[in-house]
Write an enzyme that holds these catalytic residues in place. Structure first.
Site, short mmCIF file in Angstrom:
data_model
loop_
_atom_site.label_atom_id
_atom_site.label_comp_id
_atom_site.label_asym_id
_atom_site.label_seq_id
_atom_site.Cartn_x
_atom_site.Cartn_y
_atom_site.Cartn_z
N LYS A 27 -72.86 -1.81 11.17
CA LYS A 27 -72.88 -0.41 11.63
C LYS A 27 -74.27 -0.21 12.23
O LYS A 27 -75.27 -0.28 11.51
CB LYS A 27 -72.67 0.52 10.44
CG LYS A 27 -72.89 2.00 10.73
CD LYS A 27 -72.57 2.85 9.49
CE LYS A 27 -72.82 4.33 9.73
NZ LYS A 27 -72.45 5.15 8.55
N GLU A 41 -75.33 7.35 12.46
CA GLU A 41 -75.68 8.09 11.25
C GLU A 41 -76.96 7.55 10.61
O GLU A 41 -77.04 7.26 9.42
CB GLU A 41 -74.52 8.07 10.26
CG GLU A 41 -73.26 8.69 10.85
CD GLU A 41 -72.10 8.81 9.88
OE1 GLU A 41 -72.00 7.99 8.96
OE2 GLU A 41 -71.28 9.74 10.07
N ASP A 77 -63.14 10.81 12.63
CA ASP A 77 -63.53 10.17 11.36
C ASP A 77 -62.44 10.28 10.30
O ASP A 77 -62.58 11.09 9.37
CB ASP A 77 -64.83 10.82 10.85
CG ASP A 77 -65.46 10.01 9.73
OD1 ASP A 77 -65.06 8.87 9.53
OD2 ASP A 77 -66.37 10.55 9.07
N GLU A 103 -61.26 9.91 1.67
CA GLU A 103 -62.42 10.81 1.81
C GLU A 103 -62.00 12.20 2.26
O GLU A 103 -62.55 13.19 1.80
CB GLU A 103 -63.40 10.18 2.82
CG GLU A 103 -64.56 11.06 3.18
CD GLU A 103 -65.49 10.42 4.21
OE1 GLU A 103 -65.30 9.23 4.54
OE2 GLU A 103 -66.41 11.11 4.68
C1 GCV Z 1 -70.25 4.61 5.41
C2 GCV Z 1 -68.14 8.86 7.64
C3 GCV Z 1 -68.40 8.88 6.16
C4 GCV Z 1 -69.62 8.07 5.80
C5 GCV Z 1 -69.43 6.66 6.33
C6 GCV Z 1 -69.21 6.74 7.84
C7 GCV Z 1 -68.94 5.38 8.45
O1 GCV Z 1 -69.12 9.57 8.32
O2 GCV Z 1 -68.53 10.21 5.74
O3 GCV Z 1 -69.77 8.07 4.41
O4 GCV Z 1 -70.52 5.85 6.03
O5 GCV Z 1 -68.09 7.55 8.10
O6 GCV Z 1 -67.77 5.08 8.64
O7 GCV Z 1 -69.86 4.66 8.73
#
Ligand code: GCV
Length: 715
Positions: free
Chosen positions: A301, A305, A379, A407
């Site tokens: 990743k 973020e 997402d 989630e």
């Molecule tokens: C692992 C979303 C989730 C995050 C996650 C992110 C991702 O934003 O809320 O917790 O991070 O996706 O898939 O990288």
């Protein structure tokens, strides 16, 4: 009593038992192997024995699993034997002389496929389990157990299947401190602290479960990665897990932190074009492969973020991915590079940013790089149209990334079977070529890619039942089955899961499957109907927060997504708005862009429309929304009734837990409905249609709810 007689009498006894089993805690998952009539039945008149002419570690595991399963189903001992006799089950690769002489159609099985067939060997009727590799045989053994667990018999068995996707991988968002990002089933199953010494037997059961549904890879650590996982002590820990998983056909992968050369390598930069950086990764890969010779590769990743990545050095994602790919290539490793990128510095619609960044890179990735794309462009929402990158990068293998952990669908407590969500996305026509679906892109048939993959963000934790509830196990199960065959049917898979998890009795399977099949749509209805998305409360995403509009980054605010005002609601992604529709191939873009042809379920994803707009039902949009909220709550109430009726047929422990969770779900579904309606009414100034129940509290009450300890939210 002779053993075969014992087998038959046990079978007859079990056939007359009521469907109630003893109390169970769910640990056995769908591999319960409880006595049932299927094994000896009328057909097997000889005791079952298992024969493995040429054992390997994998074949030994397969035989042990079959022994466990057959003796469980038949409620009696099943022996391993040196030679076949009538009634034997033989496990052997297709190249084994005993199998080769049968001239069976095994070539098309490729590497991991299986053939399970009733044959005659040396005059004896035998059930043969074969494949071109011992992994194929292992999958065949599990297919046979599935067949028996769903009511099949050993008579005239003929099962054959080949996986359509090469890499079928779980992604654990597990942190080194034992927490799990977006995990709702307890702490991580990886006991990093005590590894590599302590080898919890659970690791083997985890491998068995994955192998039983065809999963052949696992990424052990969170994509929000720490560089520590690449240090020598953690490589040793990962190697201990790899040793346990290897005979089950499962490879270990690691999420790689892009800035690791700085953090643990002492370099001043992580610039992918810096020769020292490339050399550091090469040496690191060599070190990992010394400990784990079949290490799968890296998941990354990057520049998303807050994670580091090649963009920090003004390099492209391809520059970053290819540098890592070169490090693992000599060992036949691969890189799965995530396309989940968006930036607050980019004013464009968040839904467009991944496509904008990755589409131009098509054709520039190394051969051992796959780009991993979430199922939708935002997402993991309860519903999203398929991601426009599917079909748009023909020269690049794209891994489908689904989220198995829920989630945004009520965590572990809500019953939401994800099979229909997965199927809806995989079945979607890309519009690129006539008849081409997302599944065709994922399985490589669209462009002839042989390196293909599907990833699922795991819902597994240290809870005794692994996933926080019996029904969440179905989501792990369906992910594996659809990764094996992206064209598989969610209903069929729900049936086989329910039969193995509870009993093949249709009096149980039918209502359980009926509950499951509408359960995800119910979540859509009570959370985000008609194309709404991302209305969950901030950070932890637990409960409704459509009013939130004060967060620093615009795209973190639910108000960014729904855009409701007095006149209407929805995100205009047509030409008059963000024009995200233009990222789809023309026929699909055309359908989504036209408010008259877009499926109603996606209406507010693509269009901003008036509250009085007439819907297909004849109701106004506002009335239709209210109807959806009520339908969602009503469905959960219906599931509770169905589950109550099943009480005499389900073991007490799993029944109680599910009943309690359904009660929570009904309460929370009402909360979602009431909070959402209270908020929409405050925006549109409308009354509820006649006869509709008013929200229980006023809007201020819903806004005041606060859950700082909601699980799964780790940074
Ligand atoms: C692992 C979303 C989730 C995050 C996650 C992110 C991702 O934003 O809320 O917790 O991070 O996706 O898939 O990288």
């Amino acid at each position: 009593m002779m053993r075969w007689k014992a087998l038959i009498s046990a079978a007859l006894a079990s056939a007359s038992l009521p469907a109630v089993a003893m109390a169970e805690d769910g640990y056995a998952l769908w591999m319960r192997y409880q006595p049932q009539a299927a094994i000896p039945g009328e057909v097997v008149r000889q005791p079952v024995s298992i024969v493995v002419p040429n054992a390997t570690p994998t074949l030994t595991r397969a035989a042990e699993e079959l022994r466990r399963g057959l003796s469980g189903y038949a409620a009696g001992p099943v022996a391993t034997a040196p030679a076949v006799r009538a009634g034997s089950v033989m496990l052997a690769v297709a190249g084994d002389p005993a199998v080769a002489s049968l001239h069976l159609p095994t070539r098309s099985l490729t590497d991991e496929g299986y053939l399970v067939r009733s044959v005659t060997i040396g005059g004896a009727p035998v059930t043969l389990v074969t494949g071109n590799s011992d992994r194929g045989v292992l999958y065949g053994a599990f297919a046979l157990l599935r067949h028996l667990g769903t009511g099949g018999t050993l008579a005239k068995v003929d099962l054959t299947s080949t996986p359509k996707v090469k890499l079928r991988v779980l992604n654990h968002w597990d942190n080194l401190d034992g927490s799990v990002e977006r995990g709702y089933a307890g702490q991580s199953i990886w006991d990093w602290w005590n590894l590599p010494d302590l080898k919890d037997p659970r690791y083997t059961d985890y491998a068995r479960a994955n192998a039983s549904i065809g999963i052949n890879g696992t990424v052990l650590n969170n994509v929000n990665a720490k560089a520590d996982s690449l240090t020598a002590p953690y490589i040793a820990k990962a190697a201990a897990l790899a040793d346990i998983f290897r005979p089950w056909g499962i490879k270990v992968y690691l999420s790689a932190r892009f800035s690791a050369p700085i953090e643990i390598g002492g370099l001043k930069t992580a610039d992918p074009l810096d020769p020292q950086v490339a050399a550091w990764w090469k040496a690191k890969a060599d070190e990992i492969y010394r400990a784990i010779p079949d290490f799968g590769g890296f998941l990354v990743k990057a520049n998303s973020e807050g994670q580091p990545g090649p963009r920090d050095y003004h390099r492209s994602h391809a520059d970053g991915a290819n540098m890592l790919a070169a490090a693992v290539a000599p060992h036949k490793g691969i890189v799965m590079w995530r396309a989940f990128v968006y930036a607050d510095t980019d004013p464009d619609d968040r839904a467009k940013q991944a496509y904008t960044e990755f589409k131009p890179l098509d054709g520039t990735f190394a051969d051992n790089v796959l780009v991993q794309v979430k199922n939708g462009a935002i997402d993991f929402q309860p519903r999203e149209p398929f991601h426009p990158l599917f079909g748009a990068m023909p020269k690049t293998p794209l891994v489908m990334e689904f989220q198995i952990t829920k989630e945004y669908l009520g965590f572990a407590s809500h019953l939401a079977y994800l099979g229909p969500l997965f199927q809806e996305v995989l079945d979607a026509p890309t519009g690129v070529k006539r008849g081409q679906t997302v599944a065709d892109v994922v399985d490589g048939s669209a462009e002839g890619h042989r390196l293909t993959g599907m990833a699922g963000v795991a819902n597994i934790g240290r809870d005794r039942d692994w996933t926080g509830s019996p029904f969440n196990q179905a989501n792990w199960y369906v992910f594996g089955r659809m990764a094996w065959d992206p064209e598989a049917d969610a209903d069929t898979i729900a049936r086989e899961w329910a039969a193995q998890t509870f009993t093949p009795d249709p009096a149980v399977v039918d209502p359980v499957v009926a509950m499951m099949m509408g359960s995800r749509e119910a979540v859509v209805d009570y959370m985000t109907p008609l194309g709404l998305a991302h209305l969950m409360a901030t950070g932890h995403h637990y409960g409704p927060g459509p009013w939130v509009s004060d967060l620093a980054r615009p795209e973190w605010n639910p108000a960014y997504y729904h855009r409701a005002d007095k006149q209407g609601i929805g995100f205009d992604r047509t030409r008059s708005g963000s024009n995200a529709v233009a990222q789809y191939a023309p026929p699909v873009a055309k359908r989504f862009a036209d408010v008259g042809t877009v499926p109603e379920r996606d209406l507010l994803w693509f269009h901003h429309v008036g509250w009085d707009r007439r819907m297909a039902s004849g109701r106004t949009l506002w009335e239709e929304m209210v109807r959806h909220y009520d339908a969602g709550v009503g469905y959960v109430a219906g599931m509770r009734q169905q589950w109550d009726a099943l009480r005499p047929r389900i073991d007490a422990e799993r029944w109680e837990k599910t009943a309690t969770l359904l009660a929570i779900q009904e309460r929370e579904a009402r909360w979602w409905r009431d909070a959402s309606l209270a908020y929409w009414m405050s925006v549109n100034g409308r009354a509820l249609p006649a006869g509709v129940r008013a929200p229980e509290h006023d809007l201020a009450w819903y806004k005041a709810q606060n859950f700082p300890r909601a699980p799964g939210h780790t940074g």
